[in-house]
Design a protein around this motif. Structure first.
Motif, mmCIF file in Angstrom:
data_model
loop_
_atom_site.group_PDB
_atom_site.id
_atom_site.type_symbol
_atom_site.label_atom_id
_atom_site.label_comp_id
_atom_site.label_asym_id
_atom_site.label_seq_id
_atom_site.Cartn_x
_atom_site.Cartn_y
_atom_site.Cartn_z
ATOM 1 N N ARG B 100 21.178 26.142 70.470
ATOM 2 C CA ARG B 100 20.236 25.091 70.871
ATOM 3 C C ARG B 100 19.009 25.242 69.993
ATOM 4 O O ARG B 100 18.458 26.336 69.866
ATOM 5 C CB ARG B 100 19.847 25.290 72.335
ATOM 6 N N ASN B 134 18.434 19.885 69.308
ATOM 7 C CA ASN B 134 19.814 19.837 68.811
ATOM 8 C C ASN B 134 20.621 20.779 69.684
ATOM 9 O O ASN B 134 20.406 21.994 69.671
ATOM 10 C CB ASN B 134 19.880 20.298 67.368
ATOM 11 N N GLY B 136 24.348 21.874 70.504
ATOM 12 C CA GLY B 136 25.706 21.773 69.963
ATOM 13 C C GLY B 136 25.694 20.776 68.820
ATOM 14 O O GLY B 136 24.879 20.864 67.909
ATOM 15 N N GLU B 137 26.550 19.762 68.919
ATOM 16 C CA GLU B 137 26.638 18.747 67.867
ATOM 17 C C GLU B 137 25.682 17.583 68.139
ATOM 18 O O GLU B 137 25.535 16.700 67.306
ATOM 19 C CB GLU B 137 28.077 18.195 67.792
ATOM 20 N N LYS B 138 25.088 17.547 69.312
ATOM 21 C CA LYS B 138 24.295 16.372 69.710
ATOM 22 C C LYS B 138 22.805 16.572 69.471
ATOM 23 O O LYS B 138 22.309 17.687 69.486
ATOM 24 C CB LYS B 138 24.534 16.065 71.187
ATOM 25 N N THR B 139 22.119 15.431 69.280
ATOM 26 C CA THR B 139 20.671 15.456 69.050
ATOM 27 C C THR B 139 19.995 14.605 70.125
ATOM 28 O O THR B 139 20.445 13.503 70.438
ATOM 29 C CB THR B 139 20.364 14.860 67.665
#
Lengths: 229, 346
Positions: B100, B134, B136-139
């Protein structure tokens, strides 16, 4: 009942913890036991080394080196330390005793000298002195006895006679006979406290151990060499 | 559990990387060495709203109304080590939640001026700063907006429950809310029993409302027939109950405590550690606690010796050359050795 006794003896009071150990000197010396530490401290002072230049502590036995050196690494004064000497006993197996000091240095992240009385530049500069001398069986008491007898050779036959009269010392190893011999010498010379141990003999009148003895020069020179490296 | 932490350009930190963090992390160091800032960095990255950075100001004793007028970047600037650098970056690696990262960067310097006494008729974008998480893969970005009701700060998904306690402990409202939440699920006795263990004269704890006080945690004390607000009994008792409640709130999360020793009578510090560590372990709460007290560290000795792998010591210091805060990590074995040998480790 027990509580009443405790109260009477004031054992119920919380123990006041000693202040935490701090050191300002850049040269840290750790002796195997309290007697080793006291001897090194007195030797340096007797030869004019100002006591704010070094700091001596004991490791409470060879197995205590790792814990003690871990503690030194964690101390908030660790950045001040530029030189470290370990002073230990060879006992009956000099190679194994030195190897155990090497292990403690290595496991605690200090530079490790390859042999006794050699110095690694580090940082910090590190050296290990094994008593009574590199590769020789014995301990601090062996070295101290040699120094007393070098100054007072007339004591030698008396010590030998005493040892031969006693049944128990027959077959004792050099560590034990050295301890017996130095205690005999202290008992015979120190009227102030004939039962004084080696760790506390230094300020007693009648102390038979001559700190100026040349038998201590190898240790003193080695410590000086660490300082000048 | 957070295993590692990286900080760039935040408060006193130019750049910091800490690895091998443990379930219990004890932070020491002189004043202005970054102890509180380290806790704040964790609080910000594990949190879910830019509002946390304003809470930090308040906890540090700055009690202004930061948005009486709507200024540009100013209220946000003090979290930066170097304003000329592009951004703050704080990242953590957690064995359960993964990586994170929080990126904070300054935006427009423009101030928004509102007619005196009026609220905006429509929402106004307000971009003095951006907080982007951010995960993981998400923002996720938490937008700031000026609305009729005032400044609205957006939220992003919560990392895990995180509690931050200052030297005084939790606030009256926080403690009351947390106790009430436990009471609703019939678990308040866990707190009451833990409190009784440390302070046997406490008979009961309840949340009460009082015209002069509002909702607060009250205690019934042996020999008294009237309940008393807990903060009025003692700072230490209030601190301890705050710690216990914060642990329950931070179940499988993070407890951040500044000046943990503050308020405790010296003979109770060992019990405080024992009780706190027991609760933290059973709630899987990771602890970061800062202290100035050797007595407090010595009181922890038997716990560290018993389970050195659960502890680490973080010593903060300020680099004399560049003024940046730095940290040194010591594992539990070394920490225990230094406590046993009695060395100064603060």
């Amino acid at each position: 009942m027990l509580l009443r006794w405790k109260k009477a003896l004031r054992l119920d009071r919380p123990r006041i913890p000693p202040p935490p150990i701090t050191f300002d000197a850049p040269f840290y010396i750790v002796g195997e036991g309290s007697a080793d530490a006291a001897f090194v401290d007195e030797l340096l002072k007797s030869r004019g080394v100002p006591n704010n230049n070094f700091f001596v502590r004991e490791a409470e036995g060879r197995t205590g080196f790792e814990r003690h050196l871990d503690a030194v690494q964690t101390s908030s004064d660790r950045p001040k330390l530029t030189r470290l000497a370990v002073v230990a006993d060879n006992d009956l197996d000099p190679a194994q005793s030195f190897a155990s000091v090497q292990d403690a240095l290595q496991r605690t992240g200090f530079p490790v000298p390859a042999s006794p009385s050699t110095i690694v530049t580090g940082p910090p500069v590190v050296g290990v002195f094994m008593m009574p001398g590199p590769g020789v069986q014995g301990n601090l008491e062996t070295l101290l006895t040699e120094a007393v007898l070098a100054t007072n050779p007339q004591f030698q036959p008396c010590l030998n006679d005493f040892a031969s009269c006693m049944v128990a010392p027959v077959g004792w190893d050099i560590n034990k006979t050295s301890k017996m011999r130095i205690q005999l010498l202290i008992a015979g010379c120190c009227e102030e406290d004939p039962a004084c141990s080696v760790a506390y003999i230094w300020n007693k009148s009648g102390n038979p151990i001559p700190l100026s003895s040349s038998r201590f020069d190898p240790l003193y020179n080695f410590l000086q060499q660490i300082v000048t490296t | 559990m957070i295993q590692s932490l990286e900080i760039e350009n935040f408060r006193g930190f130019k750049s910091l990387r800490l690895e091998a963090l443990r379930p219990v992390n004890i932070i020491v160091g002189p004043n202005a060495s970054g102890k509180t800032s380290l806790l704040e960095a964790l609080f910000l990255v594990a949190g879910n709203t830019p509002e946390n950075s304003l809470k930090l100001k308040r906890w540090r004793g700055l009690t202004g109304k930061f948005f009486a007028i709507v200024p540009g970047r100013e209220p946000w600037q003090d979290i930066f080590f170097d304003l000329t650098k592009a951004a703050i970056s704080i990242s953590i690696m957690d064995n359960e939640w993964g990586k994170r990262r929080l990126d904070v960067s300054l935006g427009s310097e423009q101030m928004i001026t509102l007619p005196f006494g009026e609220s905006p008729q429509q929402q106004l974008a307000y971009n003095p700063i951006s907080f982007i998480w951010n995960i993981g893969e998400k923002t996720f970005e938490a937008p700031l907006q000026i609305t009729k009701e005032g400044l609205r700060i957006g939220n992003v998904p919560q990392f895990s429950n995180t509690s931050f306690l200052t030297n005084k402990g939790g606030t009256q409202t926080e403690n009351a809310d947390r106790f009430s939440a436990l009471s609703k699920v019939n678990r308040e006795n866990e707190i009451i029993n833990a409190m009784k263990e440390m302070y046997p004269f406490i008979q009961n704890l309840t949340v009460e409302t009082d015209p002069g006080v509002g909702a607060a945690l009250f205690a019934l004390i042996k020999g008294r027939d009237k309940k008393i607000p807990v903060p009025l009994i003692s700072d230490g008792i209030n601190k301890y109950v705050s710690i216990l409640l914060a642990i329950y709130f931070a179940n499988k999360g993070l407890l951040l405590v500044d000046d943990i020793e503050s308020g405790f009578y010296y003979r109770t510090i060992k019990h405080m550690w024992t009780g706190m560590l027991k609760q933290a372990k059973s709630n899987e709460t990771q602890v970061f606690a800062a202290t100035h007290s050797m007595e407090c560290l010595q009181a922890l000795r038997s716990s560290v010796e018993k389970d050195p792998d659960s502890f680490c010591l973080l010593r903060m210091r300020r680099n004399q050359e560049n003024g940046a805060c730095e940290a040194e990590r010591f594992d539990g074995k070394r920490f225990a050795a230094a406590l046993e040998e009695g060395f100064e480790i603060r």
